[in-house]
Design a protein around this motif. Structure first.
Motif, short mmCIF file in Angstrom:
data_model
loop_
_atom_site.label_atom_id
_atom_site.label_comp_id
_atom_site.label_asym_id
_atom_site.label_seq_id
_atom_site.Cartn_x
_atom_site.Cartn_y
_atom_site.Cartn_z
N ASN A 249 31.49 36.80 44.73
CA ASN A 249 31.87 37.23 43.37
C ASN A 249 31.01 38.33 43.03
OD1 ASN A 249 34.18 35.75 43.07
ND2 ASN A 249 33.07 34.01 42.31
N LEU A 250 29.73 38.09 43.10
CA LEU A 250 28.77 39.11 42.91
C LEU A 250 28.97 40.63 43.17
CD1 LEU A 250 27.14 35.98 42.96
CD2 LEU A 250 25.23 37.51 43.38
N ASN A 251 29.74 40.73 44.42
CA ASN A 251 30.12 42.18 44.89
C ASN A 251 30.95 42.70 43.82
OD1 ASN A 251 28.32 42.09 47.17
ND2 ASN A 251 29.46 40.85 48.20
N THR A 252 31.99 41.99 43.57
CA THR A 252 33.13 42.48 42.69
C THR A 252 32.69 42.57 41.26
OG1 THR A 252 34.45 40.62 44.07
CG2 THR A 252 35.70 41.96 42.31
N PHE A 253 31.75 41.72 40.87
CA PHE A 253 31.39 42.05 39.56
C PHE A 253 30.71 43.48 39.40
CE2 PHE A 253 28.18 42.13 36.06
CZ PHE A 253 28.97 41.56 35.04
N VAL A 254 29.53 43.77 40.54
CA VAL A 254 28.96 45.06 40.58
C VAL A 254 30.09 46.16 40.55
CG1 VAL A 254 27.38 46.34 41.95
CG2 VAL A 254 26.95 43.91 41.56
N LEU A 255 31.28 45.81 41.20
CA LEU A 255 32.21 47.00 41.33
C LEU A 255 32.88 47.21 39.72
CD1 LEU A 255 34.17 46.20 44.75
CD2 LEU A 255 32.51 47.73 44.24
N GLY A 256 33.11 46.25 39.00
CA GLY A 256 33.55 46.32 37.85
C GLY A 256 32.43 47.23 37.00
N TRP A 257 31.17 46.78 37.14
CA TRP A 257 30.21 47.46 36.43
C TRP A 257 30.02 48.92 36.79
CZ3 TRP A 257 24.25 45.47 37.16
CH2 TRP A 257 23.48 45.92 36.39
N LEU A 258 30.18 49.08 38.03
CA LEU A 258 30.11 50.63 38.65
C LEU A 258 31.12 51.42 37.87
CD1 LEU A 258 29.39 52.77 40.60
CD2 LEU A 258 30.72 51.94 42.24
N TYR A 267 36.21 47.76 31.29
CA TYR A 267 37.32 47.44 32.29
C TYR A 267 38.63 47.33 31.74
CZ TYR A 267 39.02 44.77 36.08
OH TYR A 267 39.56 44.10 37.25
N ALA A 268 38.94 46.69 30.71
CA ALA A 268 40.38 46.58 30.27
C ALA A 268 41.17 48.17 30.11
CB ALA A 268 40.48 45.66 29.03
N THR A 269 40.35 48.74 29.52
CA THR A 269 40.82 50.27 29.20
C THR A 269 41.03 51.01 30.41
OG1 THR A 269 39.61 50.44 27.21
CG2 THR A 269 40.09 52.44 28.24
N LEU A 270 40.03 50.64 31.64
CA LEU A 270 40.30 51.31 32.89
C LEU A 270 41.57 50.90 33.64
CD1 LEU A 270 36.51 51.32 33.92
CD2 LEU A 270 37.78 53.33 33.33
N VAL A 271 41.73 49.50 33.76
CA VAL A 271 43.01 49.01 34.40
C VAL A 271 44.07 49.51 33.62
CG1 VAL A 271 44.08 46.95 34.73
CG2 VAL A 271 41.70 46.83 35.16
N SER A 272 44.16 49.53 32.47
CA SER A 272 45.37 50.09 31.67
C SER A 272 45.73 51.42 31.91
CB SER A 272 45.16 50.04 30.11
OG SER A 272 46.24 50.46 29.50
N GLU A 273 44.52 52.22 32.00
CA GLU A 273 44.74 53.60 31.99
C GLU A 273 45.02 54.32 33.41
OE1 GLU A 273 42.13 55.36 28.18
OE2 GLU A 273 41.26 55.88 30.28
N ARG A 274 44.34 53.49 34.18
CA ARG A 274 44.46 53.79 35.66
C ARG A 274 45.50 53.19 36.63
NH1 ARG A 274 40.22 57.50 37.70
NH2 ARG A 274 39.27 58.17 35.73
N ILE A 275 45.96 52.14 36.12
CA ILE A 275 46.89 51.15 36.95
C ILE A 275 47.88 50.84 36.03
CG2 ILE A 275 47.10 49.14 38.50
CD1 ILE A 275 44.07 49.41 39.04
N ILE A 294 31.99 41.02 28.10
CA ILE A 294 31.62 41.50 29.40
C ILE A 294 33.10 40.80 30.33
CG2 ILE A 294 30.27 41.58 31.39
CD1 ILE A 294 28.16 40.92 29.57
N ALA A 295 33.71 41.78 30.73
CA ALA A 295 34.86 41.27 31.60
C ALA A 295 34.41 40.56 32.94
CB ALA A 295 35.67 42.65 31.96
#
Length: 414
Positions: A249-258, A267-275, A294-295
């Protein structure tokens, strides 16, 4: 589908078709809801059985959440139910079962099959079509889709190191690890989360426990970090990056941070706007967040079953072409399929490339804790998605068997 892949998928899905001893429930009285909340407060939301049947369906009652707004132009599924699904017979150790009875025997909460934009089979047992059920780790491929979208817009170079984009990781053991290595679970930062005997969800000394207790997912311990960001920056790697793919899970959390660092958005805004909005989501979704907002980008999204299926369609060949490879490209899809097995001599061809569990011979699969699944056949434009909940002993043997999936795919494609 080739025989060796069929065998491997059968292993990962672990066939078990015995009844579980507790009935599925669709409606709860106020008194029942209170009793469940009281029981969960004394144990955990993920304890399993009847409590998890409820918590997986209503995560927003137990955690703070951030909304993921739906599209103003929702995609409208065609409805083309096929009577042939009624003819599917699944062999079980209690006899032959119809598909409907088979799904109920596994306490599948909701199940959908989509072929070329048409719903050809749909069943709801212990959720409503409007319910937003927890995706658990299926959330990971939503997060990876954000990253591929940013890569395709040339906002991220996957060959660059993660500390190039996240300054807080400079000077840490994350320094020098590429974005692609994090995306493919090859960071080397956590080699133990794939081994449940090390206690990723029960041992406060475990790296995963530290992360999830900091986010409020797991119970706090005396050593619970004050911040998941500081915690990650202070971790020491287990091995050199790129050596092995190890689910964490650490890897995926870092991706969300990125994704948040690159865009300056939550994160929630990005998922909404981009997906969610581009794909035409018909319902709002949400992501669980910590008390500090923090998501949980590795397992926190809850959505309707139809919107999960719609998300799965983004990975079919026709959708990739129609979107001009903006969310995921054919080259990235091929990289997922071409990735080497994560574990040598394993009967299951785990890959975890771009966070996907499996991708071989035209099949993509991402599963989630308790029996959530997204199963895609890109070339045939077939998507199968379903929700479940974990049993009281945390077993995952309530997932669909390979043979059932094979029959469903064959029926959907006719």
């Amino acid at each position: 589908m080739k025989p060796y892949l069929l065998s491997a998928v059968h292993v990962i899905l672990i066939l078990c078709i015995t009844n579980t001893g507790y009935a599925q429930q669709l409606v709860y009285t106020p008194e029942q809801k209170k009793a469940i909340h009281d029981s969960i407060k004394q144990s955990r939301w993920d304890v399993g059985g009847r409590l998890s049947q409820y918590s997986f369906r209503y995560m927003s009652e137990f955690f703070p959440v951030a909304d993921i707004p739906k599209s103003t132009k929702p995609f409208v599924f065609k409805s083309s139910p096929k009577k042939a699904f009624d003819e599917i017979v699944v062999k079980s150790n209690t006899g032959n079962l119809s598909l409907d009875k088979y799904l109920r025997s596994l306490h599948i909460a909701g199940f959908i099959v989509v072929n070329k934009g048409s719903v050809v089979y749909e069943q709801y047992n212990s959720i409503l079509p409007t319910d937003k059920n927890s995706l658990q780790s299926v959330t990971k491929v939503i997060t990876s889709a954000l990253i591929t979208n940013l890569i395709n817009e040339k906002k991220i170079d996957p060959s660059k190191t993660i500390d190039t984009y996240i300054s807080e990781l400079k000077g840490s053991d994350w320094e020098g690890i590429t974005v692609r290595q994090v995306l493919d679970m090859r960071s080397g930062m956590d080699s133990k989360s794939i081994d449940f005997s090390t206690g990723p969800f029960t041992n406060p000394e475990h790296k995963n426990y530290g992360l999830e207790s900091a986010l409020g997912i797991l119970p706090k311990a005396p050593n619970t970090p004050a911040s998941p960001y500081t915690f990650l920056a202070e971790l020491k790697k287990d091995k050199a990056p790129g050596v092995a793919a190890e689910y964490s899970n650490l890897n995926t959390f870092v991706l969300g941070w990125l994704a948040e660092k690159i865009t300056g958005k939550k994160y929630a805004t990005l998922v909404s706007e981009r997906i969610w909005q581009p794909m035409g989501a018909s319902s709002d979704a949400y992501v669980c967040v910590s008390k500090d907002g923090i998501a949980w980008p590795h397992g926190g999204v809850s959505a309707t079953l139809r919107d999960l299926a719609r998300f799965g369609m983004l990975f079919t060949n026709s959708e990739i072409k129609a979107r001009k490879e903006s969310i995921i490209s054919f080259a990235q899809q091929q990289e997922i399929f071409d990735a080497p097995p994560a574990i040598e001599n394993s009967p299951v061809p785990f890959k975890w490339a771009y966070q996907w569990d499996l991708a071989s011979d035209g099949i993509m699969l991402k599963s989630g804790f308790g029996g959530q699944a997204l199963y895609i056949v890109p070339e045939k434009d077939i998507v199968i998605a379903y929700f479940n909940y974990v049993d009281s002993d945390w077993s995952i043997d309530n997932m669909i068997s390979f043979q059932a999936l094979k029959d469903i795919v064959n029926t959907a494609g006719k």
